[in-house]
Design a protein around this motif. Structure first.
Motif, PDB file in Angstrom:
ATOM      1  N   THR A  22       0.828  -1.209   0.000  1.00  0.00           N
ATOM      2  CA  THR A  22       0.000   0.000   0.000  1.00  0.00           C
ATOM      3  C   THR A  22       0.859   1.252   0.000  1.00  0.00           C
ATOM      4  O   THR A  22       0.583   2.205  -0.735  1.00  0.00           O
ATOM      5  N   GLU A  23       1.906   1.259   0.827  1.00  0.00           N
ATOM      6  CA  GLU A  23       2.782   2.438   0.900  1.00  0.00           C
ATOM      7  C   GLU A  23       3.515   2.672  -0.412  1.00  0.00           C
ATOM      8  O   GLU A  23       3.619   3.802  -0.890  1.00  0.00           O
ATOM      9  N   VAL A  24       4.040   1.604  -1.011  1.00  0.00           N
ATOM     10  CA  VAL A  24       4.749   1.744  -2.282  1.00  0.00           C
ATOM     11  C   VAL A  24       3.782   2.223  -3.363  1.00  0.00           C
ATOM     12  O   VAL A  24       4.129   3.086  -4.177  1.00  0.00           O
ATOM     13  N   GLN A  25       2.556   1.697  -3.374  1.00  0.00           N
ATOM     14  CA  GLN A  25       1.569   2.135  -4.361  1.00  0.00           C
ATOM     15  C   GLN A  25       1.252   3.611  -4.199  1.00  0.00           C
ATOM     16  O   GLN A  25       1.201   4.359  -5.178  1.00  0.00           O
ATOM     17  N   ARG A  26       1.060   4.076  -2.972  1.00  0.00           N
ATOM     18  CA  ARG A  26       0.730   5.476  -2.730  1.00  0.00           C
ATOM     19  C   ARG A  26       1.872   6.395  -3.169  1.00  0.00           C
ATOM     20  O   ARG A  26       1.652   7.389  -3.852  1.00  0.00           O
ATOM     21  N   GLU A  27       3.094   6.045  -2.782  1.00  0.00           N
ATOM     22  CA  GLU A  27       4.238   6.889  -3.137  1.00  0.00           C
ATOM     23  C   GLU A  27       4.517   6.853  -4.631  1.00  0.00           C
ATOM     24  O   GLU A  27       4.876   7.872  -5.228  1.00  0.00           O
ATOM     25  N   LEU A  28       4.331   5.695  -5.256  1.00  0.00           N
ATOM     26  CA  LEU A  28       4.520   5.585  -6.700  1.00  0.00           C
ATOM     27  C   LEU A  28       3.495   6.439  -7.441  1.00  0.00           C
ATOM     28  O   LEU A  28       3.823   7.105  -8.426  1.00  0.00           O
ATOM     29  N   SER A  29       2.268   6.461  -6.944  1.00  0.00           N
ATOM     30  CA  SER A  29       1.234   7.318  -7.543  1.00  0.00           C
ATOM     31  C   SER A  29       1.607   8.788  -7.428  1.00  0.00           C
ATOM     32  O   SER A  29       1.446   9.555  -8.382  1.00  0.00           O
TER      33      SER A  29
END
Length: 127
Positions: free
Chosen positions: A13-20
């Motif tokens: 979830t954290e990687v997805q949010r930061e990647l977005s």
């Protein structure tokens, strides 16, 4: 770490949010389409690699160009992830084109066509 553990889910979830956030504000490559979204991210249990599922609104050429642009900017994206996430290892990112949103839109359109045809047939039968 197991693949479906709470920790792995949180990291995904954290990687997805930061990647977005990085895709929205940091990529200057003209090949990357403005309507690009990160659908999901799967980080491997050893935290060395990850798959980022990317959805692009546009034709096949725009999708291919966006994936090529993201692959060429992987170093920048990984560096930004390392800067924003507090992890010992920053995973290598492999971008995968995700067709699920486009598939859902097409299925919705087909359902609307069928129900519209059923309504017009029902109105003709009532007359």
């Amino acid at each position: 770490m197991r693949k479906r553990s709470i920790k792995n889910t949180r990291i995904n979830t954290e990687v997805q949010r930061e990647l977005s956030n990085i895709l929205r504000g940091g990529i200057k490559d003209p090949r990357v389409a403005p309507w690009t979204s990160v659908v999901a991210v799967e980080v491997a249990p050893d935290l060395k690699t990850s798959k980022a599922y990317i959805s692009v609104l546009g034709d096949e050429k725009a999708q291919a160009d966006t994936i090529a642009g993201l692959q060429s900017a992987e170093g920048y994206i990984r560096r930004e992830l390392a800067r924003t996430l507090n992890m010992r290892n920053t995973p290598e990112i492999r971008f995968v084109l995700d067709q699920s949103i486009e598939y859902g839109v097409n299925m919705s359109r087909k359902i609307d066509e069928v129900t519209r045809d059923m309504r017009t047939e029902g109105e003709e039968d009532a007359k």
